[in-house]
Design a protein around this motif. Sequence first.
Motif, PDB file in Angstrom:
ATOM      1  N   ILE A 178      -9.259  18.148 -54.606  1.00  0.00           N
ATOM      2  CA  ILE A 178     -10.834  18.121 -54.738  1.00  0.00           C
ATOM      3  C   ILE A 178     -11.579  16.963 -53.962  1.00  0.00           C
ATOM      4  CG2 ILE A 178     -10.919  18.974 -56.978  1.00  0.00           C
ATOM      5  CD1 ILE A 178     -11.868  15.887 -57.936  1.00  0.00           C
ATOM      6  N   GLN A 179     -12.806  17.425 -53.254  1.00  0.00           N
ATOM      7  CA  GLN A 179     -13.328  16.308 -52.521  1.00  0.00           C
ATOM      8  C   GLN A 179     -14.417  15.605 -53.573  1.00  0.00           C
ATOM      9  OE1 GLN A 179     -15.851  17.858 -49.371  1.00  0.00           O
ATOM     10  NE2 GLN A 179     -15.533  15.984 -48.032  1.00  0.00           N
ATOM     11  N   ARG A 180     -14.278  14.508 -53.735  1.00  0.00           N
ATOM     12  CA  ARG A 180     -15.040  13.818 -54.522  1.00  0.00           C
ATOM     13  C   ARG A 180     -16.631  13.551 -54.070  1.00  0.00           C
ATOM     14  NH1 ARG A 180     -12.692  10.093 -58.204  1.00  0.00           N
ATOM     15  NH2 ARG A 180     -14.350   8.645 -57.991  1.00  0.00           N
ATOM     16  N   SER A 181     -17.520  13.605 -55.236  1.00  0.00           N
ATOM     17  CA  SER A 181     -19.061  13.598 -54.717  1.00  0.00           C
ATOM     18  C   SER A 181     -19.326  12.347 -54.428  1.00  0.00           C
ATOM     19  CB  SER A 181     -19.906  14.463 -55.628  1.00  0.00           C
ATOM     20  OG  SER A 181     -19.438  13.528 -57.006  1.00  0.00           O
ATOM     21  N   ASP A 182     -18.755  11.194 -54.849  1.00  0.00           N
ATOM     22  CA  ASP A 182     -19.213   9.966 -54.810  1.00  0.00           C
ATOM     23  C   ASP A 182     -18.797   9.392 -53.332  1.00  0.00           C
ATOM     24  OD1 ASP A 182     -16.337   9.676 -55.163  1.00  0.00           O
ATOM     25  OD2 ASP A 182     -16.781   8.416 -57.117  1.00  0.00           O
ATOM     26  N   ASN A 183     -17.860   9.548 -52.648  1.00  0.00           N
ATOM     27  CA  ASN A 183     -17.378   8.968 -51.756  1.00  0.00           C
ATOM     28  C   ASN A 183     -16.741   9.965 -50.569  1.00  0.00           C
ATOM     29  OD1 ASN A 183     -14.832   9.401 -52.613  1.00  0.00           O
ATOM     30  ND2 ASN A 183     -13.882   7.468 -52.920  1.00  0.00           N
ATOM     31  N   LYS A 184     -16.934  11.063 -50.950  1.00  0.00           N
ATOM     32  CA  LYS A 184     -16.460  12.220 -50.036  1.00  0.00           C
ATOM     33  C   LYS A 184     -14.898  12.447 -49.578  1.00  0.00           C
ATOM     34  CE  LYS A 184     -20.739  13.468 -50.144  1.00  0.00           C
ATOM     35  NZ  LYS A 184     -21.322  14.318 -51.276  1.00  0.00           N
ATOM     36  N   LEU A 185     -14.276  11.661 -50.494  1.00  0.00           N
ATOM     37  CA  LEU A 185     -12.680  11.579 -50.001  1.00  0.00           C
ATOM     38  C   LEU A 185     -12.066  12.611 -50.878  1.00  0.00           C
ATOM     39  CD1 LEU A 185     -11.992   7.614 -50.025  1.00  0.00           C
ATOM     40  CD2 LEU A 185     -12.024   9.317 -47.965  1.00  0.00           C
ATOM     41  N   TRP A 186     -11.081  13.066 -50.381  1.00  0.00           N
ATOM     42  CA  TRP A 186     -10.024  14.109 -50.988  1.00  0.00           C
ATOM     43  C   TRP A 186      -9.103  13.322 -52.174  1.00  0.00           C
ATOM     44  CZ3 TRP A 186     -10.978  19.409 -51.015  1.00  0.00           C
ATOM     45  CH2 TRP A 186     -11.767  19.729 -49.729  1.00  0.00           C
ATOM     46  N   ALA A 187      -9.042  13.782 -53.269  1.00  0.00           N
ATOM     47  CA  ALA A 187      -8.351  13.367 -54.512  1.00  0.00           C
ATOM     48  C   ALA A 187      -7.646  14.184 -55.133  1.00  0.00           C
ATOM     49  CB  ALA A 187      -9.506  12.391 -55.120  1.00  0.00           C
ATOM     50  N   ILE A 188      -6.843  13.529 -55.914  1.00  0.00           N
ATOM     51  CA  ILE A 188      -6.189  14.255 -57.202  1.00  0.00           C
ATOM     52  C   ILE A 188      -7.193  14.612 -58.267  1.00  0.00           C
ATOM     53  CG2 ILE A 188      -4.500  14.498 -59.028  1.00  0.00           C
ATOM     54  CD1 ILE A 188      -2.958  12.128 -57.438  1.00  0.00           C
ATOM     55  N   PRO A 189      -7.521  15.985 -58.706  1.00  0.00           N
ATOM     56  CA  PRO A 189      -8.575  16.475 -59.620  1.00  0.00           C
ATOM     57  C   PRO A 189      -8.443  15.791 -60.874  1.00  0.00           C
ATOM     58  CG  PRO A 189      -6.956  18.426 -59.286  1.00  0.00           C
ATOM     59  CD  PRO A 189      -6.476  17.148 -58.513  1.00  0.00           C
ATOM     60  N   GLY A 190      -8.459  14.307 -61.220  1.00  0.00           N
ATOM     61  CA  GLY A 190      -8.136  13.774 -62.603  1.00  0.00           C
ATOM     62  C   GLY A 190      -9.547  13.476 -63.205  1.00  0.00           C
ATOM     63  N   GLY A 191      -9.284  12.685 -64.439  1.00  0.00           N
ATOM     64  CA  GLY A 191     -10.532  12.030 -64.851  1.00  0.00           C
ATOM     65  C   GLY A 191     -10.159  11.284 -65.877  1.00  0.00           C
ATOM     66  N   MET A 192     -11.237  10.791 -66.772  1.00  0.00           N
ATOM     67  CA  MET A 192     -11.076   9.580 -67.762  1.00  0.00           C
ATOM     68  C   MET A 192     -10.557  10.258 -69.128  1.00  0.00           C
ATOM     69  SD  MET A 192     -11.964   7.404 -65.877  1.00  0.00           S
ATOM     70  CE  MET A 192     -11.814   5.918 -66.802  1.00  0.00           C
ATOM     71  N   VAL A 193      -9.454   9.586 -69.670  1.00  0.00           N
ATOM     72  CA  VAL A 193      -9.056   9.773 -70.961  1.00  0.00           C
ATOM     73  C   VAL A 193     -10.230   9.377 -72.132  1.00  0.00           C
ATOM     74  CG1 VAL A 193      -7.150   9.516 -72.706  1.00  0.00           C
ATOM     75  CG2 VAL A 193      -6.846   9.512 -70.276  1.00  0.00           C
ATOM     76  N   ASP A 194     -10.543  10.250 -73.016  1.00  0.00           N
ATOM     77  CA  ASP A 194     -11.566   9.924 -73.987  1.00  0.00           C
ATOM     78  C   ASP A 194     -10.800   9.162 -75.070  1.00  0.00           C
ATOM     79  OD1 ASP A 194     -13.706  11.309 -72.576  1.00  0.00           O
ATOM     80  OD2 ASP A 194     -13.406  13.306 -73.785  1.00  0.00           O
ATOM     81  N   PRO A 195     -11.599   8.433 -75.902  1.00  0.00           N
ATOM     82  CA  PRO A 195     -10.930   7.562 -76.949  1.00  0.00           C
ATOM     83  C   PRO A 195     -10.236   8.503 -77.873  1.00  0.00           C
ATOM     84  CG  PRO A 195     -13.245   6.926 -76.356  1.00  0.00           C
ATOM     85  CD  PRO A 195     -13.009   8.101 -75.532  1.00  0.00           C
ATOM     86  N   GLY A 196      -9.175   8.200 -78.238  1.00  0.00           N
ATOM     87  CA  GLY A 196      -8.260   8.835 -79.134  1.00  0.00           C
ATOM     88  C   GLY A 196      -7.471  10.244 -78.712  1.00  0.00           C
ATOM     89  N   GLU A 197      -7.746  10.459 -77.294  1.00  0.00           N
ATOM     90  CA  GLU A 197      -7.377  11.605 -76.644  1.00  0.00           C
ATOM     91  C   GLU A 197      -5.878  11.751 -76.173  1.00  0.00           C
ATOM     92  OE1 GLU A 197      -9.521  15.032 -73.946  1.00  0.00           O
ATOM     93  OE2 GLU A 197      -9.405  13.106 -72.892  1.00  0.00           O
TER      94      GLU A 197
END
Length: 307
Positions: A178-197
Amino acid sequence: MTSLEFTLLPLLFLVLLLENSLTSTLMMSSMVKPGIFRHLMCRNNMYPRSSVLRYPVSDEQVFWSEPFPDYCPPAYTAPHIGGQVWADPPLPSDTFRPQWNQLDGQVNRESFHGAYNVQNGLPLNPIGRTGLTGRGSLGRWGPNHAADPIVTRWKRNDEGAIVANPDTGKNILQMVAIQRSDNKLWAIPGGMVDPGENVSVTLKREFTEEALNFTDKANMVERFFQAGGVHVYQGYVDDFRNTDNAWMETTALNFHDEDGSQVGQLELVAGDDATNVRWTDVDSNLKLHANHADIVREVAIRRNAHW
């Protein structure tokens, strides 16, 4: 088989299991080691989406063990994270007392690199100085845990045959980037782990939100991720948002569609925080956000693919 040999078999099996587990753990943490690895993305630059300039830190001054009496980094915590449900309160505080280096309620404050130091009530980045204190734009003090699914398939020609690199003779992997919206770099499509998840839930959720943005193929995607992925990396991420007191760590798993009949055939649609998404050829020229390219290289090695 003698009775002694029969008795020893379970013990030998246990030893082999522990040895394989230890080897896997060492491999996952070998890319980044405190006291050896020096972060680059979170040094000597302007903090993203701010006018705050980091205090200069040379390669020789990164590690906390190196004396740096003149070190005087500015403090910065992005205003927009104040009061957010996913963010910690400010520190110091009379009412907020986080439990460092352990599971704090449902918030995981443990680092994959072992116990980190706490100085003046604030956790210290295990890799070293970044030129900035505070949390920046990260929600948690200390480690901020993410999950990154590296979804891959083999590159194929119009006839459906796997394409090999003419120089190495090895098959070419493709990954969803994916191309990130914050720095326009391409990246793995990940995200933050929610508490207890559970991390497995995060991996599927983030891939669906970032790269697919659909519901009609949900059952197939569910089965694809339930089949399990291969652990590739757990540890520190050289993220441009890191500070002396808050940093990114991730768990990365490779989910591979061997014959391209599952997610390999889906239409990719950018969603959530992504501005674009695509199947990307994996090789040594790949430029990705943070140290994502190092993580992807591990996938190529494990799949005996071209790099």
